[in-house]
Write an enzyme that holds these catalytic residues in place. Structure first.
Site, PDB file in Angstrom:
ATOM      1  N   GLN A 181       0.831  -1.205   0.000  1.00 52.71           N
ATOM      2  CA  GLN A 181       0.000   0.000   0.000  1.00 52.71           C
ATOM      3  C   GLN A 181       0.864   1.253   0.000  1.00 52.71           C
ATOM      4  O   GLN A 181       0.339   2.361  -0.078  1.00 52.71           O
ATOM      5  CB  GLN A 181      -0.917   0.011   1.234  1.00 52.71           C
ATOM      6  CG  GLN A 181      -2.021  -1.028   1.159  1.00 52.71           C
ATOM      7  CD  GLN A 181      -2.979  -0.993   2.339  1.00 52.71           C
ATOM      8  OE1 GLN A 181      -3.267  -2.030   2.898  1.00 52.71           O
ATOM      9  NE2 GLN A 181      -3.491   0.172   2.719  1.00 52.71           N
ATOM     10  N   GLU A 190     -12.757   5.087   4.633  1.00 55.82           N
ATOM     11  CA  GLU A 190     -12.891   4.340   5.876  1.00 55.82           C
ATOM     12  C   GLU A 190     -14.142   4.701   6.674  1.00 55.82           C
ATOM     13  O   GLU A 190     -14.508   3.987   7.621  1.00 55.82           O
ATOM     14  CB  GLU A 190     -11.643   4.546   6.739  1.00 55.82           C
ATOM     15  CG  GLU A 190     -10.420   3.933   6.080  1.00 55.82           C
ATOM     16  CD  GLU A 190      -9.130   4.432   6.685  1.00 55.82           C
ATOM     17  OE1 GLU A 190      -8.310   3.615   7.083  1.00 55.82           O
ATOM     18  OE2 GLU A 190      -8.953   5.656   6.762  1.00 55.82           O
ATOM     19  N   ARG A 224      -9.212  -0.567   7.771  1.00 55.05           N
ATOM     20  CA  ARG A 224     -10.184   0.495   7.479  1.00 55.05           C
ATOM     21  C   ARG A 224     -10.480   1.325   8.721  1.00 55.05           C
ATOM     22  O   ARG A 224     -11.627   1.449   9.148  1.00 55.05           O
ATOM     23  CB  ARG A 224     -11.463  -0.144   6.939  1.00 55.05           C
ATOM     24  CG  ARG A 224     -11.775   0.397   5.547  1.00 55.05           C
ATOM     25  CD  ARG A 224     -12.835  -0.315   4.826  1.00 55.05           C
ATOM     26  NE  ARG A 224     -13.306   0.586   3.767  1.00 55.05           N
ATOM     27  CZ  ARG A 224     -14.020   0.192   2.729  1.00 55.05           C
ATOM     28  NH1 ARG A 224     -14.348  -1.061   2.597  1.00 55.05           N
ATOM     29  NH2 ARG A 224     -14.410   1.049   1.823  1.00 55.05           N
ATOM     30  N   CYS A 225      -9.412   1.897   9.287  1.00 57.02           N
ATOM     31  CA  CYS A 225      -9.500   2.387  10.658  1.00 57.02           C
ATOM     32  C   CYS A 225      -9.178   3.855  10.837  1.00 57.02           C
ATOM     33  O   CYS A 225      -9.445   4.403  11.896  1.00 57.02           O
ATOM     34  CB  CYS A 225      -8.516   1.604  11.499  1.00 57.02           C
ATOM     35  SG  CYS A 225      -6.832   1.846  10.932  1.00 57.02           S
TER      36      CYS A 225
HETATM   37  N1  MCN Z   1     -13.566   9.803  -3.450  1.00 57.81           N
HETATM   38  C1  MCN Z   1     -14.368  10.672  -4.176  1.00 57.81           C
HETATM   39  N2  MCN Z   1     -14.725  11.881  -3.626  1.00 57.81           N
HETATM   40  C2  MCN Z   1     -14.338  12.219  -2.365  1.00 57.81           C
HETATM   41  C3  MCN Z   1     -13.543  11.325  -1.612  1.00 57.81           C
HETATM   42  C4  MCN Z   1     -13.158  10.131  -2.204  1.00 57.81           C
HETATM   43  O1  MCN Z   1     -14.757  10.350  -5.292  1.00 57.81           O
HETATM   44  N3  MCN Z   1     -14.685  13.379  -1.838  1.00 57.81           N
HETATM   45  C5  MCN Z   1     -13.089   8.565  -4.073  1.00 57.81           C
HETATM   46  C6  MCN Z   1     -11.572   8.652  -4.293  1.00 57.81           C
HETATM   47  O2  MCN Z   1     -11.241   9.300  -5.453  1.00 57.81           O
HETATM   48  C7  MCN Z   1     -11.172   7.197  -4.251  1.00 57.81           C
HETATM   49  C8  MCN Z   1     -12.145   6.602  -3.231  1.00 57.81           C
HETATM   50  O3  MCN Z   1     -13.263   7.483  -3.186  1.00 57.81           O
HETATM   51  O4  MCN Z   1     -11.348   6.620  -5.525  1.00 57.81           O
HETATM   52  C9  MCN Z   1     -11.518   6.508  -1.822  1.00 57.81           C
HETATM   53  O5  MCN Z   1     -10.852   7.702  -1.558  1.00 57.81           O
HETATM   54  P1  MCN Z   1     -10.188   8.129  -0.171  1.00 57.81           P
HETATM   55  O6  MCN Z   1     -11.231   8.339   0.836  1.00 57.81           O
HETATM   56  O7  MCN Z   1      -9.251   9.224  -0.462  1.00 57.81           O
HETATM   57  O8  MCN Z   1      -9.382   6.841   0.331  1.00 57.81           O
HETATM   58  P2  MCN Z   1      -8.069   6.187  -0.311  1.00 57.81           P
HETATM   59  O9  MCN Z   1      -8.176   6.228  -1.770  1.00 57.81           O
HETATM   60  O10 MCN Z   1      -6.854   6.713   0.340  1.00 57.81           O
HETATM   61  O11 MCN Z   1      -8.290   4.671   0.096  1.00 57.81           O
HETATM   62  C10 MCN Z   1      -7.874   4.177   1.344  1.00 57.81           C
HETATM   63  C11 MCN Z   1      -9.033   3.656   2.144  1.00 57.81           C
HETATM   64  C12 MCN Z   1      -8.502   2.814   3.238  1.00 57.81           C
HETATM   65  S1  MCN Z   1      -7.375   3.505   4.274  1.00 57.81           S
HETATM   66  C13 MCN Z   1      -8.856   1.508   3.365  1.00 57.81           C
HETATM   67  S2  MCN Z   1      -8.276   0.644   4.690  1.00 57.81           S
HETATM   68  C14 MCN Z   1      -9.703   0.882   2.368  1.00 57.81           C
HETATM   69  C15 MCN Z   1     -10.576   1.839   1.660  1.00 57.81           C
HETATM   70  O12 MCN Z   1      -9.915   2.928   1.273  1.00 57.81           O
HETATM   71  N4  MCN Z   1      -9.219  -0.156   1.657  1.00 57.81           N
HETATM   72  C16 MCN Z   1      -9.894  -0.547   0.512  1.00 57.81           C
HETATM   73  N5  MCN Z   1     -11.401   1.317   0.731  1.00 57.81           N
HETATM   74  C17 MCN Z   1     -11.033   0.188   0.050  1.00 57.81           C
HETATM   75  N6  MCN Z   1     -11.713  -0.219  -1.050  1.00 57.81           N
HETATM   76  C18 MCN Z   1     -11.280  -1.300  -1.728  1.00 57.81           C
HETATM   77  N7  MCN Z   1     -11.968  -1.692  -2.817  1.00 57.81           N
HETATM   78  N8  MCN Z   1     -10.168  -1.996  -1.358  1.00 57.81           N
HETATM   79  C19 MCN Z   1      -9.467  -1.656  -0.264  1.00 57.81           C
HETATM   80  O13 MCN Z   1      -8.379  -2.319   0.070  1.00 57.81           O
HETATM   81 CU1  CUN Z   2      -6.294   1.678   8.948  1.00 60.30          CU
HETATM   82  S1  CUN Z   2      -6.550   0.539   7.387  1.00 60.30           S
HETATM   83 MO1  CUN Z   2      -6.436   1.834   5.781  1.00 60.30          MO
HETATM   84  O1  CUN Z   2      -5.606   3.092   6.727  1.00 60.30           O
HETATM   85  O2  CUN Z   2      -5.155   1.266   4.906  1.00 60.30           O
END
Ligand code: MCN
Ligand code: CUN
Length: 798
Positions: free
Chosen positions: A231, A752, A378-379
């Site tokens: 990751q 998350e 997811r925390c």
């Molecule tokens: N997004 C959006 N508009 C926003 C916020 C987010 O369209 N205002 C979209 C983003 O562009 C992205 C998705 O939603 O495509 C998630 O965005 P974001 O909240 O920024 O999170 P991350 O991309 O950093 O993903 C990490 C987060 C975490 S920490 C865990 S744990 C988790 C999760 O995402 N693991 C996942 N969702 C998951 N989903 C899948 N399918 N697989 C994982 O391993």
């Molecule tokens: Cu805490 S699980 Mo996500 O932050 O990769």
């Protein structure tokens, strides 16, 4: 405020038919995933590739007397048997954890948890490697284990980390936050205080794809290439280089398609290091792929917090103080995946969505003979535990005072005009409108109707009780200002690099790494929005440290808050340069060039018919560039966020509890989320659905358990129960939009939120079904027998 003056843009400006902000663009990556063309680590096959199988300890606590690999070596096809001694020669016997502890790669002296890595067998194929592993003979001197955190702190508990100088017991850290004295004073003077102990059980992220690596040392180039389930490829490269001594520019980490991470793929695991060490020594590519039970039993677990919460309030239910004391089981090593300076992650945001005068939290971290980990799943760095604590406590207070749980929240919410808001434990909330989200959820859930129905069932002594649970959570995501948040000293910024080609399409390279979140689509949408390009003309690349700009990776829902901001800023830099090219092409002064977000065109002010598209500008940048500019059209941005973002939501869960069987059925499940401006509503919906399913798994099914001998009793999918389509109800989702004031496109993270926010809503619902009979808590997972016992104790069972 509009994006052009640096502020976030309101959602009404979104969607111009080019796949920009706010459009539910179909995910680009799904074509290859649903046609079987994904490329995961185990799909990678290299000429001459060997296979690695790890020999694991059956005991949780034991000294290794002898390891004999001769019978394994005698097998046709076994190439090597590696032990700690072999790794010691290359200085690779231990590795640093993300919390500055040191973990054995292969056990040198003493096993500290069941299934710990003891030896590795390298063979021509996977089956032979497995046969070989069974033939490695290890002599153990078995010691008494301790798996429970409270037991581990007792004076007569076995000392787990006896190799550490100055370590006299199993205590890792004491950490506290908030103002103790002020909080005590509030508690002494309060009309009402309530207290509740609750456990957040040990969970496992359990992605569909387990962890694995293909390491390939090239002695011709002195270069190590590792394809791995990561990751955070860049951070892993830096750590990898530091551990191995191979210079960083000679290390390439590639994280190909990843089949789910959920936090499981943030830490570094011994298997990765063993594969790399074996490749280095044998000068052939080496593949290591974990099995399911190895994944559950040995890689980063989550939660395992034993919490006692207290609230002090007025008799009207106005919360004045919050206190919490935590015992944190960290397993055999302190290997949590979180910003280095936060021993308890972001747990100290435990005052949640409420305006609280004083708060104090104290935590004790403990070593036990269980697998190391903590935080992941997811925390948002332990915000899950914090949200569970406060949302459960608010329900306990509501029941004590006999006030409606929705009403008590309303009385305590941080008001929408109080932002930016500094919490009692020092968090700077950027924006929020909690009442709006709650009102929307109440309406969607038909709250009043169900309250009446609940009462009716109690009065009629119905077989099935109704319970209504609420959670109005606040998250903190987007680590993080580099000054506050780092991983092993590296500041947690992120990056984007945009290159526009002569024919008008573009490649965006980002420092974060998707595991299924849809970045190949949503990050292209940010560029489409900011440059007026069509989303189909933008390719997103990620996960290869040789080509992508340095970034800290995807976890803590930080991709949108940090790399998303970097992408918007880089796109705006490209737009600035595009203006000068447009001026050249249109034979106008640069100051007279305006960009029109609606059409995506660059125009001469006051002469709307004189306009040019980004495609024409791209051609100009390479074929007719202005004399005073460099040719080409590209930009890079490294973004250090000024502040984190604070998404929030209100979830309402309505359950039926069967008084005869203790079974819980979901009647209604409403989730209203606010993640600021939304890039792709459909992707967000997918994130919410998946996360809510995991919240249900948490509340109802999942737990990693140990017996007194340290055997993992919940270490496979027969015993660690994941929710399936059978357990998942129909989710009704809604949203409000409160943009982040400091984020370039006003977006907050969302990945998350559903897993963080839903477990307390579910537990509150089950408790609510029984609270008229005095029930104040049910521990997770709320299995039918556990619920039935609670019913029975309360005199409700039939
Ligand atoms: N997004 C959006 N508009 C926003 C916020 C987010 O369209 N205002 C979209 C983003 O562009 C992205 C998705 O939603 O495509 C998630 O965005 P974001 O909240 O920024 O999170 P991350 O991309 O950093 O993903 C990490 C987060 C975490 S920490 C865990 S744990 C988790 C999760 O995402 N693991 C996942 N969702 C998951 N989903 C899948 N399918 N697989 C994982 O391993
Ligand atoms: Cu805490 S699980 Mo996500 O932050 O990769």
């Amino acid at each position: 405020q509009h994006a052009d003056d640096g502020g976030p843009q309101p959602e009404k400006h979104c969607g111009h038919g080019r796949g920009g902000m706010g459009e539910s663009v179909t995910r680009k990556e799904d074509k290859r995933f649903i046609t079987g063309r994904g490329n995961y680590v185990d799909d990678i096959k290299k000429p001459g590739m060997l296979h690695c199988e790890i020999v694991r300890s059956p005991h949780a606590h034991a000294r290794i007397e002898d390891i004999d690999g001769s019978r394994a070596m005698a097998l046709d096809g076994v190439v090597a048997v590696l032990t700690a001694d072999d790794l010691l020669e290359h200085d690779l016997a231990t590795m640093p954890t993300l919390m500055d502890d040191t973990q054995d790669v292969l056990v040198n002296d003493k096993v500290k948890f069941q299934s710990q890595e003891v030896a590795a067998v390298i063979a021509e194929d996977r089956y032979t490697a497995k046969d070989g592993a069974e033939k490695v003979e290890v002599e153990y001197d078995v010691l008494d284990p301790v798996v429970d955190a409270e037991e581990a702190l007792k004076e007569d508990a076995p000392l787990i980390r006896d190799e550490l100088e100055d370590q006299e017991d199993n205590h890792i850290f004491d950490w506290d936050t908030g103002d103790k004295e002020a909080t005590e004073r509030v508690f002494e003077e309060a009309d009402v205080t309530v207290e509740q102990q609750m456990e957040y059980q040990r969970l496992h992220p359990a992605p569909i794809e387990t962890c694995g690596a293909v390491a390939d040392w090239d002695p011709g180039k002195d270069k190590m290439t590792v394809h791995m389930t990561s990751q955070a490829p860049h951070a892993h490269r830096t750590l990898f280089s530091q551990v191995s001594g191979i210079p960083e520019h000679k290390v390439r980490i590639v994280s190909p398609d990843v089949g789910g991470g959920f936090g499981n793929k943030v830490p570094i695991y011994p298997g990765y290091v063993v594969a790399a060490a074996a490749s280095y020594v044998l000068e052939r590519p080496v593949k290591w792929i974990e099995e399911r039970s190895e994944n559950i039993q040995t890689t980063g677990f989550a939660r395992d917090y034993d919490m006692t919460g207290e609230i002090a309030a007025t008799e009207d239910g106005v919360i004045e103080g919050v206190k919490v004391d935590v015992l944190a089981n960290h397993g055999a090593y302190n290997a949590a995946a979180q910003p280095s300076k936060f021993p308890a992650g972001f747990f100290n945001i435990f005052t949640g969505s409420y305006d609280v005068d004083a708060a104090y939290g104290s935590l004790t971290g403990v070593f036990t003979n269980t697998a190391p980990g903590g935080v992941a799943y997811r925390c948002s760095f332990r915000v899950t535990e914090a949200v569970y604590l406060i949302e459960r406590m608010v329900k306990v207070l509501a029941d004590e005072l006999d006030v409606d749980p929705a009403e008590i929240r309303r009385r305590n919410f941080i008001p929408s005009d109080a932002f930016p808001y500094e919490s009692a434990t020092g968090w700077n909330y950027d924006s929020g409108d909690y009442e709006k989200a709650l009102d929307k959820a109440l309406e969607m859930a038909d709250y009043e109707h169900y309250r009446e129905e609940q009462q009716r069932r109690i009065e009629e002594d119905a077989d099935k009780l109704l319970g209504i649970g609420i959670s109005s959570f606040t998250e903190v995501v987007g680590a993080g200002p580099g000054k506050q948040c780092d991983i092993a000293g590296i500041e947690m910024f992120d990056s984007a690099d945009i290159r526009v080609n002569p024919t008008g399409n573009a490649v965006l390279r980002i420092g974060v790494q998707t595991q299924g979140q849809g970045h190949e689509t949503t990050f292209a949408q940010i560029v489409a929005e900011e440059l007026g390009m069509d989303v189909d003309n933008i390719t997103v690349e990620h996960g290869d440290t040789d080509t992508e700009p340095y970034g800290l990776g995807t976890y803590g829902s930080r991709s949108t808050p940090v790399a998303g901001a970097a992408t918007a800023v880089a796109a705006r830099k490209v737009r600035e340069k595009a203006k000068s090219i447009a001026a050249n092409e249109l034979e106008a002064a640069e100051e007279d060039i305006e960009w029109d977000r609606e059409s995506g065109e660059f125009r001469v002010a006051g002469a709307p018919d004189r306009s040019i598209t980004i495609t024409e500008i791209a051609a100009g940048a390479y074929m007719n560039h202005p004399g005073d500019e460099e040719p080409g059209l590209e930009a890079v941005n490294y973004y250090d966020p000024p502040e984190m973002t604070y998404p929030f939501g209100s979830y309402i869960v309505i359950v039926e509890v069967d008084r005869e069987t203790g079974e819980v059925d979901f009647e209604k499940f409403v989730a209203v989320d606010d993640c600021g401006n939304r890039i792709n509503p459909m992707v967000i919906e997918g994130q919410i659905h998946g996360g809510l399913a995991q919240g249900i798994g948490t509340a109802m099914l999942e737990e990693v358990t140990y017996d007194d001998n340290g055997n993992v009793t919940g270490g496979d999918f027969m015993n660690y129960l994941l929710p399936t389509a059978n357990e998942i109800p129909n989710f009704e989702t809604g949203h409000t939009v409160t943009p982040s004031p400091h984020h370039p496109i006003g977006a907050k993270g969302v990945g998350e939120s559903p897993t963080v926010g839903s477990p307390p809503a579910i537990v509150n619902a089950v408790v609510d079904a029984m609270s008229h009979a005095g029930v104040s808590h049910v521990e997770m997972p709320m299995t039918p027998d556990r619920v039935w016992e609670t019913l029975d104790e309360a005199g409700l069972a039939i």
